[in-house]
Scaffold this motif. Sequence first.
Motif, short mmCIF file in Angstrom:
data_model
loop_
_atom_site.label_atom_id
_atom_site.label_comp_id
_atom_site.label_asym_id
_atom_site.label_seq_id
_atom_site.Cartn_x
_atom_site.Cartn_y
_atom_site.Cartn_z
N VAL A 89 0.88 -1.09 -0.13
CA VAL A 89 -0.06 -0.09 0.08
C VAL A 89 0.95 1.13 0.12
O VAL A 89 0.66 2.23 -0.76
N ALA A 90 1.79 1.13 0.77
CA ALA A 90 2.54 2.42 0.95
C ALA A 90 3.48 2.78 -0.28
O ALA A 90 3.58 3.89 -0.80
N ARG A 91 4.29 1.56 -0.86
CA ARG A 91 5.06 1.80 -1.88
C ARG A 91 4.29 1.95 -3.28
O ARG A 91 4.43 2.93 -3.92
N THR A 92 3.41 1.18 -3.53
CA THR A 92 2.47 1.21 -4.61
C THR A 92 1.44 2.04 -4.89
O THR A 92 1.26 2.87 -5.66
N MET A 93 0.55 2.04 -3.92
CA MET A 93 -0.60 2.78 -3.98
C MET A 93 -0.39 4.21 -3.49
O MET A 93 -0.96 5.08 -4.04
N TRP A 94 0.45 4.26 -2.31
CA TRP A 94 0.83 5.70 -1.96
C TRP A 94 1.93 6.35 -2.63
O TRP A 94 2.35 7.56 -2.51
N GLY A 95 2.65 5.66 -3.43
CA GLY A 95 3.94 6.19 -4.09
C GLY A 95 5.06 6.66 -3.00
O GLY A 95 5.85 7.50 -3.32
N CYS A 96 5.46 5.89 -1.79
CA CYS A 96 6.31 6.35 -1.03
C CYS A 96 7.63 5.81 -1.20
O CYS A 96 7.60 4.86 -2.11
N SER A 97 8.46 6.37 -0.89
CA SER A 97 10.02 6.01 -1.16
C SER A 97 10.29 4.71 -0.29
O SER A 97 9.61 4.41 0.56
N LEU A 98 11.42 4.18 -0.54
CA LEU A 98 11.66 3.06 0.25
C LEU A 98 11.76 3.32 1.66
O LEU A 98 11.24 2.48 2.55
N LEU A 99 12.41 4.67 2.10
CA LEU A 99 12.42 4.93 3.44
C LEU A 99 11.13 5.29 4.15
O LEU A 99 10.69 4.61 4.91
N GLY A 100 10.26 5.74 3.25
CA GLY A 100 8.69 6.06 3.79
C GLY A 100 7.90 4.77 4.01
O GLY A 100 7.26 4.56 4.82
N THR A 101 8.23 3.94 2.96
CA THR A 101 7.52 2.46 3.23
C THR A 101 8.01 1.71 4.32
O THR A 101 7.15 1.14 4.97
N ALA A 102 9.26 1.94 4.50
CA ALA A 102 9.88 1.19 5.88
C ALA A 102 9.23 1.74 7.04
O ALA A 102 8.81 0.83 7.99
N CYS A 103 8.98 3.19 7.11
CA CYS A 103 8.42 3.79 8.21
C CYS A 103 6.92 3.56 8.40
O CYS A 103 6.67 3.29 9.59
#
Length: 228
Positions: free
Chosen positions: A95-109
């Motif tokens: 959800v974070a990486r693909t749907m919300w377009g977060c960076s790898l750091l944002g996804t990890a957070c």
Amino acid sequence: MDWNRSVDQYCERVGPELWSEPLNLLSNLAFLYAAVVHWPSLRVEGPVWFVRWLALLVLVTGVGSGLFHSFATVWALLADVVPIALFVCSYMAFVARTMWGCSLLGTACSVVGLLVLSVAFGALPAELFNGSNLYFGAALALTLAAFVQARSAHCSARPLRIAAAIFPVSLLARTIDAQLCSWLPLGTHFIWHLLNGAVCYYTLAAAHTYLQSSPGFDVPPPPDAARP
């Protein structure tokens, strides 16, 4: 640790026998259905590989839960809860990486934040919620994902909304199982399985639909029943 120590957590189990929780065992077929129905539509290559990983985790969750409700031991309990934890964290990452377009750091957070939230809810009295408080963080994360997708008007919002609406009801069924033993010997844990199977079905449908409808992704459509 005694890996073969008996673990008796639910109303339906009244003895150590292998077939002591027939409803709790057979209701895990809902997880297997949720995984298998999406599998033929998914290819390993390209962006769909992660959705196939999610489907595989749902499949393993059904098998692990079936083992626990058959053997009811410490090792079987781990076979039950570990795949669930992996699925929740993996879906949060998707959800974070693909749907919300977060960076790898944002996804990890995002994943770490979900874990922290789950630990915080886990500190609540387990006996009060029959252990269901461990899933409250996942319920909030799913609700947030459904809300964000609804605001974006993306077609993946519908299956996410359905999943988010079903999950609290399934949590209720899990929570009240122990309180109802005296007049409902079969308990309500099997309802948690059936409804959670539906939750997994619709979360997989949301992930599949998102990729299928996104520009630049050559993805086969999800099963007809999963299309919004």
